[in-house]
Design a protein around this motif. Sequence first.
Motif, PDB file in Angstrom:
ATOM      1  N   ASN A  43       0.718  -1.244  -0.110  1.00 61.61           N
ATOM      2  CA  ASN A  43       0.045   0.037   0.018  1.00 61.61           C
ATOM      3  C   ASN A  43       0.976   1.245  -0.111  1.00 61.61           C
ATOM      4  N   ASN A  44       0.724   2.080  -1.097  1.00 66.82           N
ATOM      5  CA  ASN A  44       1.357   3.407  -1.073  1.00 66.82           C
ATOM      6  C   ASN A  44       2.779   3.377  -0.837  1.00 66.82           C
ATOM      7  N   LEU A  45       3.697   2.399  -1.282  1.00 66.48           N
ATOM      8  CA  LEU A  45       4.813   2.082  -0.947  1.00 66.48           C
ATOM      9  C   LEU A  45       5.980   3.259  -1.867  1.00 66.48           C
ATOM     10  N   SER A  46       6.728   3.951  -1.128  1.00 70.07           N
ATOM     11  CA  SER A  46       7.793   4.518  -1.733  1.00 70.07           C
ATOM     12  C   SER A  46       9.165   4.456  -1.052  1.00 70.07           C
ATOM     13  N   VAL A  47      10.131   4.540  -2.109  1.00 75.33           N
ATOM     14  CA  VAL A  47      11.471   4.150  -1.736  1.00 75.33           C
ATOM     15  C   VAL A  47      12.576   5.254  -2.316  1.00 75.33           C
ATOM     16  N   ASP A  48      13.138   5.821  -1.209  1.00 75.57           N
ATOM     17  CA  ASP A  48      14.044   6.895  -1.724  1.00 75.57           C
ATOM     18  C   ASP A  48      15.664   6.303  -1.356  1.00 75.57           C
ATOM     19  N   PHE A  49      16.521   6.847  -2.049  1.00 76.32           N
ATOM     20  CA  PHE A  49      17.907   6.559  -2.063  1.00 76.32           C
ATOM     21  C   PHE A  49      18.694   7.851  -1.771  1.00 76.32           C
ATOM     22  N   GLU A  50      19.731   7.837  -0.855  1.00 72.55           N
ATOM     23  CA  GLU A  50      20.681   8.787  -0.895  1.00 72.55           C
ATOM     24  C   GLU A  50      22.045   8.328  -1.518  1.00 72.55           C
ATOM     25  N   ALA A  51      22.258   9.342  -2.504  1.00 74.43           N
ATOM     26  CA  ALA A  51      23.643   9.322  -3.239  1.00 74.43           C
ATOM     27  C   ALA A  51      24.022  10.659  -3.728  1.00 74.43           C
ATOM     28  N   SER A  52      25.368  10.823  -2.835  1.00 73.70           N
ATOM     29  CA  SER A  52      25.999  12.081  -3.224  1.00 73.70           C
ATOM     30  C   SER A  52      25.314  13.291  -3.174  1.00 73.70           C
ATOM     31  N   ASN A  53      24.843  13.307  -1.683  1.00 82.34           N
ATOM     32  CA  ASN A  53      23.839  14.198  -1.190  1.00 82.34           C
ATOM     33  C   ASN A  53      22.822  14.640  -1.862  1.00 82.34           C
ATOM     34  N   GLU A  54      22.097  13.490  -2.534  1.00 84.63           N
ATOM     35  CA  GLU A  54      21.081  13.739  -3.590  1.00 84.63           C
ATOM     36  C   GLU A  54      20.118  12.848  -3.219  1.00 84.63           C
ATOM     37  N   ILE A  55      18.782  13.199  -3.285  1.00 84.90           N
ATOM     38  CA  ILE A  55      17.715  12.096  -2.947  1.00 84.90           C
ATOM     39  C   ILE A  55      17.329  11.643  -4.324  1.00 84.90           C
ATOM     40  N   ILE A  56      17.211  10.376  -4.684  1.00 86.17           N
ATOM     41  CA  ILE A  56      16.636   9.659  -5.610  1.00 86.17           C
ATOM     42  C   ILE A  56      15.242   8.844  -5.297  1.00 86.17           C
ATOM     43  N   HIS A  57      14.296   9.402  -5.945  1.00 83.69           N
ATOM     44  CA  HIS A  57      12.898   8.875  -5.688  1.00 83.69           C
ATOM     45  C   HIS A  57      12.716   7.583  -6.540  1.00 83.69           C
ATOM     46  N   ALA A  58      13.469   6.367  -6.072  1.00 83.79           N
ATOM     47  CA  ALA A  58      13.293   5.096  -6.907  1.00 83.79           C
ATOM     48  C   ALA A  58      11.865   4.540  -7.056  1.00 83.79           C
ATOM     49  N   VAL A  59      11.059   4.722  -6.201  1.00 84.39           N
ATOM     50  CA  VAL A  59       9.750   4.082  -6.049  1.00 84.39           C
ATOM     51  C   VAL A  59       8.819   5.296  -5.573  1.00 84.39           C
ATOM     52  N   ARG A  60       7.577   5.412  -6.256  1.00 84.12           N
ATOM     53  CA  ARG A  60       6.754   6.513  -5.496  1.00 84.12           C
ATOM     54  C   ARG A  60       5.356   6.198  -5.663  1.00 84.12           C
ATOM     55  N   ASN A  61       5.059   5.775  -4.184  1.00 81.02           N
ATOM     56  CA  ASN A  61       3.550   5.698  -4.011  1.00 81.02           C
ATOM     57  C   ASN A  61       2.762   4.543  -4.871  1.00 81.02           C
ATOM     58  N   ILE A  62       3.571   3.150  -4.596  1.00 80.72           N
ATOM     59  CA  ILE A  62       2.732   2.314  -5.778  1.00 80.72           C
ATOM     60  C   ILE A  62       2.003   1.267  -4.499  1.00 80.72           C
ATOM     61  N   SER A  63       0.828   0.761  -5.179  1.00 85.42           N
ATOM     62  CA  SER A  63       0.058  -0.196  -4.410  1.00 85.42           C
ATOM     63  C   SER A  63      -0.167  -1.457  -5.376  1.00 85.42           C
ATOM     64  N   PHE A  64      -0.054  -2.760  -4.847  1.00 86.77           N
ATOM     65  CA  PHE A  64      -0.701  -3.755  -5.598  1.00 86.77           C
ATOM     66  C   PHE A  64      -0.704  -4.765  -4.562  1.00 86.77           C
ATOM     67  N   ASP A  65      -1.397  -5.852  -5.119  1.00 84.68           N
ATOM     68  CA  ASP A  65      -1.635  -7.247  -4.171  1.00 84.68           C
ATOM     69  C   ASP A  65      -0.940  -8.270  -4.974  1.00 84.68           C
ATOM     70  N   ILE A  66      -0.531  -9.324  -4.004  1.00 83.49           N
ATOM     71  CA  ILE A  66      -0.063 -10.587  -4.587  1.00 83.49           C
ATOM     72  C   ILE A  66      -1.045 -11.658  -4.019  1.00 83.49           C
ATOM     73  N   PRO A  67      -1.994 -12.233  -4.813  1.00 81.58           N
ATOM     74  CA  PRO A  67      -2.990 -13.279  -4.194  1.00 81.58           C
ATOM     75  C   PRO A  67      -2.310 -14.576  -4.081  1.00 81.58           C
ATOM     76  N   PHE A  68      -2.971 -15.431  -2.984  1.00 85.71           N
ATOM     77  CA  PHE A  68      -2.429 -16.683  -3.123  1.00 85.71           C
ATOM     78  C   PHE A  68      -2.273 -17.480  -4.003  1.00 85.71           C
ATOM     79  N   GLY A  69      -1.177 -18.212  -4.553  1.00 81.53           N
ATOM     80  CA  GLY A  69      -1.078 -19.031  -5.504  1.00 81.53           C
ATOM     81  C   GLY A  69      -1.284 -18.637  -7.166  1.00 81.53           C
ATOM     82  N   LYS A  70      -0.969 -17.277  -7.108  1.00 81.63           N
ATOM     83  CA  LYS A  70      -1.045 -16.699  -8.383  1.00 81.63           C
ATOM     84  C   LYS A  70       0.224 -16.242  -8.748  1.00 81.63           C
ATOM     85  N   ASN A  71       0.532 -16.082  -9.979  1.00 81.39           N
ATOM     86  CA  ASN A  71       1.856 -15.470 -10.690  1.00 81.39           C
ATOM     87  C   ASN A  71       1.631 -13.912 -11.057  1.00 81.39           C
ATOM     88  N   VAL A  72       2.198 -13.062 -10.234  1.00 87.93           N
ATOM     89  CA  VAL A  72       2.058 -11.452 -10.563  1.00 87.93           C
ATOM     90  C   VAL A  72       3.540 -11.157 -11.252  1.00 87.93           C
TER      91      VAL A  72
END
Length: 532
Positions: free
Chosen positions: A10-39
């Motif tokens: 739910n609403n996942l965001s991932v940031d990285f710090e590199a050379s005093n800079e913030i990289i927004h690698a993942v921004r506010n994503i949401s998805f599900d992985i159901p039982f026994g399915k291939n996503v």
Amino acid sequence: MSTENLIKINNLSVDFEASNEIIHAVRNISFDIPFGKNVALVGESGSGKSVTALSILNLHDASHVNYPGGEIIYQNKNLLTQSERELLDIRGSDIAMIFQEPMTSLNPVYPVSKQMIEPLMRHQNLSRENALKRSIELFDRVGIPEPARHINSFPHMMSGGQVQRVMIAMALACKPKLLIADEPTTALDVTIQKQILELLKDLQTDFNMSILMITHDLNLVKHYSDYVCVMNQGEIVEQNSVVSLFENPQHEYTQRLLASQPERHINEQVSKSELLIEGKDIRVYFPVTKGFFKRKVAEVKAVDQVDIHLVKGETLGIVGESGSGKTTLGMALLKLQNSTGEIKFKNQRLDCLKEFEIRPLRKSFQVVFQDPFSSLSPRMTVEQIVGEGLQIHFPELTSSQRLQKISQVLIEVGLDDSMLWRYPHEFSGGQRQRIAIARVVILEPELILLDEPTSALDVSVQKQVLELLANLQQKHNISYLFISHDLNVIRSISHRVLVMKQGQVVEQGETEQLFNEPEQKYTKELLNAAML
């Protein structure tokens, strides 16, 4: 996707710090992985696919990563807030991962047996003896021949397909509920690729396991996934069932990805009269030696009694599995590999010439290698890389004439002459491949050997490079020897196709005829494995 989900992001965001800079690698994503399915998570390089997958197990470097928002829910727990000790109980046991490069994921110092029994002893509390027994059973289950013998092998002693099966066996050792597969078949031949995917499908059914597949291969997704999430620049731009998304893509980026499959871009009107290069009875045998005195005990027939020809302005696609002799044959034709047999270039015998006699002819036949990053010197600028051959083969040019010619060829391959003083690491994979192409085109060759030139590229960049090659061929009447294991690429760029197996040509013919009406069993197996 489903009301019964193993993982909810739910609403996942991932940031990285590199050379005093913030990289927004993942921004506010949401998805599900159901039982026994291939996503499937699909998208181009840098879209955030692997970052998302690694976040599920919190495998990022804690000193450089930050999660400014969102949650990953597994069994009513947010995995992002779990301690390292709590995550250790989940990693490998409940959630396992197959990494993209199996050879770099296994420790080369230890036999695979030692690496197999570790998770079993850690999570299943098995004794060393029982863990080893269970490992042999898993090897047998994933299709490794003679599992009792291979269990004591070191990684370098196994083929790419076998190493990938070892990784799958390790991941499944504790019967995980979720398997994360990060580009599990990228470096494998189409036949091995299909075997691995069918194996994963069978194991998914047996273990009632969910799979999160990370890939840029849309053909693979279409045949093996239930749901698909399309990522672009750190965001999920579209998600749906595979059937719905492929039949009716909504987002512009998804439509562009689906439209990036290779299309036929060649000049069908090629004169068959002007023969450029011809090889008769080409053989490349490598001796197998034994003992202190290196006594020859056998030989490997890398290329065995091959006849081949190529006319002016034509593309000959050479296909086959790893070890079939494709690259060795190409190198032998260009006298970059010792061989026997007769080789003629424009009716001139090359096999009778010494190296100093061949050197002036080198500008007429050039090579574009598989990995542009390793084939371009990191210490040279684009100007130096592209212009290096001019100093050797066109010494009469002045420095200003050379610079003008370099600028012209960069523009011709779709780059800007403002890039002249930049270094290879400052470019994307597609741009580096364009530089590699510019380096050979500037010498005005009549023949170019292209050794897997698009295998490391995203589908959209791959399509651009293929279109560039087709345009250059039509403009300059260049002939291509195009080596690839990607049959879609071969079909889009080749006039004729030559199929190799264990050093020999098993079938050859006009491209569409060979793809539509293959005669040999091996060719049919290749086409079937490529899902064409």
